[in-house]
Write a protein that holds these residues in place. Structure first.
Motif, PDB file in Angstrom:
ATOM      1  N   LEU A 172       3.952  -0.041  -1.326  1.00  0.00           N
ATOM      2  CA  LEU A 172       4.639   0.890  -1.188  1.00  0.00           C
ATOM      3  C   LEU A 172       4.683  -0.767   0.451  1.00  0.00           C
ATOM      4  CD1 LEU A 172       3.651   2.890  -2.237  1.00  0.00           C
ATOM      5  CD2 LEU A 172       4.679   4.318   0.186  1.00  0.00           C
ATOM      6  N   ASP A 173       4.032  -1.564   1.213  1.00  0.00           N
ATOM      7  CA  ASP A 173       4.124  -2.186   1.840  1.00  0.00           C
ATOM      8  C   ASP A 173       5.184  -3.667   1.610  1.00  0.00           C
ATOM      9  OD1 ASP A 173       2.286  -3.190   0.777  1.00  0.00           O
ATOM     10  OD2 ASP A 173       0.693  -3.299   2.172  1.00  0.00           O
ATOM     11  N   CYS A 194       7.002   1.357   8.964  1.00  0.00           N
ATOM     12  CA  CYS A 194       6.430   0.678   7.766  1.00  0.00           C
ATOM     13  C   CYS A 194       5.023  -0.423   9.154  1.00  0.00           C
ATOM     14  CB  CYS A 194       6.807   0.253   6.733  1.00  0.00           C
ATOM     15  SG  CYS A 194       5.010  -0.419   5.676  1.00  0.00           S
ATOM     16  N   LEU A 195       4.152   0.064   8.730  1.00  0.00           N
ATOM     17  CA  LEU A 195       3.120  -0.132   9.987  1.00  0.00           C
ATOM     18  C   LEU A 195       2.505  -1.598   8.360  1.00  0.00           C
ATOM     19  CD1 LEU A 195       0.460   1.755  11.372  1.00  0.00           C
ATOM     20  CD2 LEU A 195       2.710   0.933  12.767  1.00  0.00           C
ATOM     21  N   LEU A 196       3.049  -1.587   7.480  1.00  0.00           N
ATOM     22  CA  LEU A 196       2.092  -3.188   6.939  1.00  0.00           C
ATOM     23  C   LEU A 196       0.876  -2.719   6.500  1.00  0.00           C
ATOM     24  CD1 LEU A 196       4.931  -5.749   7.370  1.00  0.00           C
ATOM     25  CD2 LEU A 196       4.540  -3.507   6.082  1.00  0.00           C
ATOM     26  N   CYS A 197      -0.267  -2.023   6.706  1.00  0.00           N
ATOM     27  CA  CYS A 197      -0.960  -2.072   6.943  1.00  0.00           C
ATOM     28  C   CYS A 197      -1.721  -1.595   5.215  1.00  0.00           C
ATOM     29  CB  CYS A 197      -1.464  -0.713   7.696  1.00  0.00           C
ATOM     30  SG  CYS A 197      -1.807   0.716   6.973  1.00  0.00           S
ATOM     31  N   GLY A 198      -1.112  -1.586   4.385  1.00  0.00           N
ATOM     32  CA  GLY A 198      -1.578  -1.848   3.123  1.00  0.00           C
ATOM     33  C   GLY A 198      -2.432  -0.239   2.761  1.00  0.00           C
ATOM     34  N   ARG A 199      -3.015   0.898   3.438  1.00  0.00           N
ATOM     35  CA  ARG A 199      -3.722   1.684   2.934  1.00  0.00           C
ATOM     36  C   ARG A 199      -3.268   2.124   2.067  1.00  0.00           C
ATOM     37  NH1 ARG A 199      -8.150   5.314   3.849  1.00  0.00           N
ATOM     38  NH2 ARG A 199      -7.714   6.789   3.540  1.00  0.00           N
ATOM     39  N   CYS A 200      -2.159   2.465   1.967  1.00  0.00           N
ATOM     40  CA  CYS A 200      -1.117   3.667   0.916  1.00  0.00           C
ATOM     41  C   CYS A 200      -1.291   2.543  -0.480  1.00  0.00           C
ATOM     42  CB  CYS A 200       0.398   3.805   1.265  1.00  0.00           C
ATOM     43  SG  CYS A 200       0.758   1.786   1.469  1.00  0.00           S
ATOM     44  N   PHE A 257       4.111   7.361   8.794  1.00  0.00           N
ATOM     45  CA  PHE A 257       5.428   7.153   8.826  1.00  0.00           C
ATOM     46  C   PHE A 257       5.482   7.461   7.364  1.00  0.00           C
ATOM     47  CE2 PHE A 257       6.693   3.520   5.852  1.00  0.00           C
ATOM     48  CZ  PHE A 257       8.135   3.472   6.336  1.00  0.00           C
ATOM     49  N   LEU A 258       5.013   8.178   6.692  1.00  0.00           N
ATOM     50  CA  LEU A 258       6.218   8.274   5.370  1.00  0.00           C
ATOM     51  C   LEU A 258       5.558   9.370   5.792  1.00  0.00           C
ATOM     52  CD1 LEU A 258       3.667   6.992   2.284  1.00  0.00           C
ATOM     53  CD2 LEU A 258       5.989   6.909   2.946  1.00  0.00           C
ATOM     54  N   CYS A 314      -0.713   8.396   6.673  1.00  0.00           N
ATOM     55  CA  CYS A 314      -0.131   7.934   6.621  1.00  0.00           C
ATOM     56  C   CYS A 314       1.418   8.555   8.025  1.00  0.00           C
ATOM     57  CB  CYS A 314       0.599   7.175   5.658  1.00  0.00           C
ATOM     58  SG  CYS A 314       2.252   6.540   6.160  1.00  0.00           S
ATOM     59  N   PHE A 338       8.587  -2.603   1.026  1.00  0.00           N
ATOM     60  CA  PHE A 338       9.389  -1.772   2.867  1.00  0.00           C
ATOM     61  C   PHE A 338       9.865  -3.433   3.809  1.00  0.00           C
ATOM     62  CE2 PHE A 338       7.340   2.207   2.783  1.00  0.00           C
ATOM     63  CZ  PHE A 338       8.502   2.978   2.613  1.00  0.00           C
TER      64      PHE A 338
HETATM   65  S1  SF4 Z   1       2.129   0.365   4.618  1.00  0.00           S
HETATM   66 FE1  SF4 Z   1       1.098   2.162   3.409  1.00  0.00          FE
HETATM   67  S2  SF4 Z   1      -0.161   3.119   4.659  1.00  0.00           S
HETATM   68 FE2  SF4 Z   1       0.402   1.755   6.019  1.00  0.00          FE
HETATM   69  S3  SF4 Z   1       2.186   2.085   6.803  1.00  0.00           S
HETATM   70 FE3  SF4 Z   1       3.367   1.412   5.299  1.00  0.00          FE
HETATM   71  S4  SF4 Z   1       3.071   3.248   3.783  1.00  0.00           S
HETATM   72 FE4  SF4 Z   1       2.005   3.943   5.215  1.00  0.00          FE
END
Ligand code: SF4
Ligand code: SF4
Length: 121
Positions: free
Chosen positions: A74-75, A58-64, A30-31, A28, A78
């Motif tokens: 985290l998403d 944050c891309l709100l992708c949810g991978r974290c 962004f992080l 990530c 945010f």
């Molecule tokens: S959702 Fe998680 S992995 Fe995706 S950009 Fe945001 S903090 Fe990074």
């Protein structure tokens, strides 16, 4: 900026439980750009507030959440921050051009609806 209880609760859950293992940070950018680790970031949010550029980046992708051993969301935190900022009409200055774009894209002057109306006549 006064954030909602929901936003504070979501952030507190992360600040209190994140072990700073940094697994979520590996992929990530962004992080990597905005914090030492999520525990530090959300602790900073709860004690000092954050520049709105952070939640909006944050891309709100949810991978974290997928890679986190505790599945910390985290998403969601945010997104909640962004929703609070939008309610207070405090989106990023940089997003003003998006509003103009949306306004123009749906205006009768430029949209297909207008053409359709003309064709009906
Ligand atoms: S959702 Fe998680 S992995 Fe995706 S950009 Fe945001 S903090 Fe990074
Ligand atoms: S993977 Fe989870 S516990 Fe590890 S640093 Fe990221 S949010 Fe914290």
């Amino acid at each position: 900026m006064k954030y909602s209880q929901k936003t504070r609760d979501l952030s507190q859950l992360i600040a209190e439980n994140c072990t700073s293992c940094k697994r979520c940070m590996k992929d990530c950018l962004f992080l990597q750009k905005y914090c030492d680790d999520p525990q530090e970031l959300f602790d900073r949010f709860l004690t000092e507030d954050l520049d709105p550029i952070v939640p909006y980046s944050c891309l709100l992708c949810g991978r974290c959440t997928v890679v986190c051993p505790l599945q910390l969301k985290l998403d969601e935190a945010f997104l909640a921050m962004r929703q609070d900022l939008a309610k207070e009409k405090l989106p990023l200055k940089q997003l003003k051009s998006v509003r103009v774009h949306q306004w123009l894209s749906t205006s009768r002057l430029f949209c297909g609806w207008n053409l359709g109306k003309k064709a009906d006549k």
